[in-house]
Design a protein around this motif. Structure first.
Motif, short mmCIF file in Angstrom:
data_model
loop_
_atom_site.label_atom_id
_atom_site.label_comp_id
_atom_site.label_asym_id
_atom_site.label_seq_id
_atom_site.Cartn_x
_atom_site.Cartn_y
_atom_site.Cartn_z
N GLU A 176 48.45 -13.35 -20.51
CA GLU A 176 49.71 -12.72 -20.86
C GLU A 176 50.88 -13.66 -20.59
OE1 GLU A 176 50.39 -8.78 -19.35
OE2 GLU A 176 48.25 -8.29 -19.45
N ARG A 177 50.80 -14.36 -19.48
CA ARG A 177 51.88 -15.31 -19.16
C ARG A 177 51.93 -16.44 -20.19
NH1 ARG A 177 52.72 -20.14 -16.50
NH2 ARG A 177 54.71 -20.29 -15.40
N THR A 189 42.38 -13.73 -39.57
CA THR A 189 41.34 -13.66 -38.54
C THR A 189 41.62 -14.65 -37.42
OG1 THR A 189 39.70 -12.98 -40.18
CG2 THR A 189 38.86 -13.83 -38.09
N GLU A 190 42.03 -15.85 -37.78
CA GLU A 190 42.33 -16.87 -36.78
C GLU A 190 43.52 -16.48 -35.93
OE1 GLU A 190 40.79 -20.81 -39.29
OE2 GLU A 190 42.88 -20.13 -39.43
N ALA A 248 43.73 -15.66 -31.92
CA ALA A 248 44.62 -16.43 -31.05
C ALA A 248 45.54 -15.53 -30.25
CB ALA A 248 45.44 -17.40 -31.89
N LEU A 249 45.93 -14.41 -30.83
CA LEU A 249 46.86 -13.50 -30.16
C LEU A 249 46.17 -12.43 -29.34
CD1 LEU A 249 49.41 -12.90 -33.08
CD2 LEU A 249 49.63 -14.49 -31.16
N GLY A 250 44.86 -12.26 -29.54
CA GLY A 250 44.13 -11.22 -28.82
C GLY A 250 44.40 -9.83 -29.38
N ALA A 266 55.71 -17.80 -39.21
CA ALA A 266 55.06 -16.49 -39.09
C ALA A 266 54.24 -16.41 -37.81
CB ALA A 266 54.17 -16.23 -40.30
N ILE A 267 53.59 -17.51 -37.44
CA ILE A 267 52.84 -17.54 -36.19
C ILE A 267 53.79 -17.35 -35.02
CG2 ILE A 267 51.46 -19.01 -34.65
CD1 ILE A 267 50.32 -20.32 -37.21
N GLY A 268 54.92 -18.06 -35.06
CA GLY A 268 55.90 -17.90 -34.00
C GLY A 268 56.42 -16.48 -33.90
N ALA A 269 56.71 -15.87 -35.05
CA ALA A 269 57.18 -14.48 -35.05
C ALA A 269 56.13 -13.55 -34.47
CB ALA A 269 57.53 -14.06 -36.48
N ALA A 270 54.87 -13.79 -34.82
CA ALA A 270 53.79 -12.94 -34.30
C ALA A 270 53.68 -13.06 -32.78
CB ALA A 270 52.46 -13.32 -34.96
#
Length: 252
Positions: free
Chosen positions: A106-107, A139-140, A144-146, A178-182
């Motif tokens: 989480e950190r 899926t990736e 990565a985000l769990g 988009a990855i950063g936003a997620a």
């Protein structure tokens, strides 16, 4: 506080009254009874006069619960304590280690969200952050985000994260921004913000005040994670007593 019996096994049994356990654990008498009813501690024995009779290990379990509840929440803490009393030493140690790993994860995710905010602030998402090598499939990214892929689809419906769509099958593909936003959405949701509040914050990220607000929220989340980690560390000795007792006869 009174002196608890030393040693990991708890084999030296000193009868304790409910009031003694309450004083040693920091809970009220009623809370001790309630937590016994909820299974946080095993059922107390009964003395010859019918009164509850506890051991020092009950106190260890209550203290461990206090730390665990602060670290992972009361429901997960109750479940974990119940498991620790029945698992092997190796299994119990792995379960406790997993709680530390989750907090560390989480950190790390919150730090990544902060980095995404810094990229947005520097207006760098179009100068390298969007490169093809950074793109991920749904899926990736979910892995990565769990989170589940369905969660990312839901966020898309709610206007929180907008993937690119490529190929004739219109498969989702997420670029750097988009990855950063997620990552920011994951951190905000983990802090307890509902979808409407997250949507408002994400929509404000093109403004300086919106960036400042999001950064403040993420700093608060890091502080919360630190506090939860400390709570888990404080529970260490009491957790060890509970774990080692599982290898010996029960409390009652």
């Amino acid at each position: 506080m009174g002196e608890l019996v030393s040693g990991s096994s708890g084999s030296q049994r000193v009868p304790l009254r409910t009031v003694d356990v309450a004083r040693e654990s920091g809970y009220s008498v009623q809370q001790v009874r309630d937590l016994e009813r909820l299974g946080v501690i095993p059922p107390a024995g009964r003395s010859s006069n019918g009164y509850r009779s506890y051991t020092p290990l009950h106190v260890h379990a209550l203290r461990a619960y206090r730390g665990l509840a602060g670290a992972v929440g009361p429901v997960a803490a109750r479940q974990l304590l119940a498991e620790l009393r029945t698992e092997t030493l190796a299994e119990a140690a792995a379960a406790i280690n997993a709680a530390h790993v989750r907090l560390a994860g989480e950190r790390e995710e919150t730090l990544r969200a902060q980095q995404a905010l810094r990229v947005i602030r520097a207006e760098a998402d179009t100068t390298g952050f969007e490169q093809e090598r950074d793109a991920m499939t749904i899926t990736e990214l979910a892995a990565a985000l769990g989170v589940r892929p369905s969660t990312l689809r839901f966020w898309e419906q709610e206007g929180l994260v907008s993937p690119e769509r490529v190929t004739s099958l219109r498969a989702r593909r997420y670029g750097g921004s988009a990855i950063g936003a997620a990552r920011i959405v994951v951190a905000l949701r983990g802090t307890g913000y509902g979808i409407p509040a997250v949507r408002e914050i994400m929509a404000s990220l093109n403004r300086l005040d919106g960036l400042d607000e999001a950064q403040h929220i993420l700093r608060q989340r890091l502080d919360q994670i630190a506090g939860r980690t400390v709570a888990l560390l404080r529970a260490g000795a009491d957790l060890a007593a509970v774990v080692t007792s599982a290898q010996e006869p029960t409390l009652t």
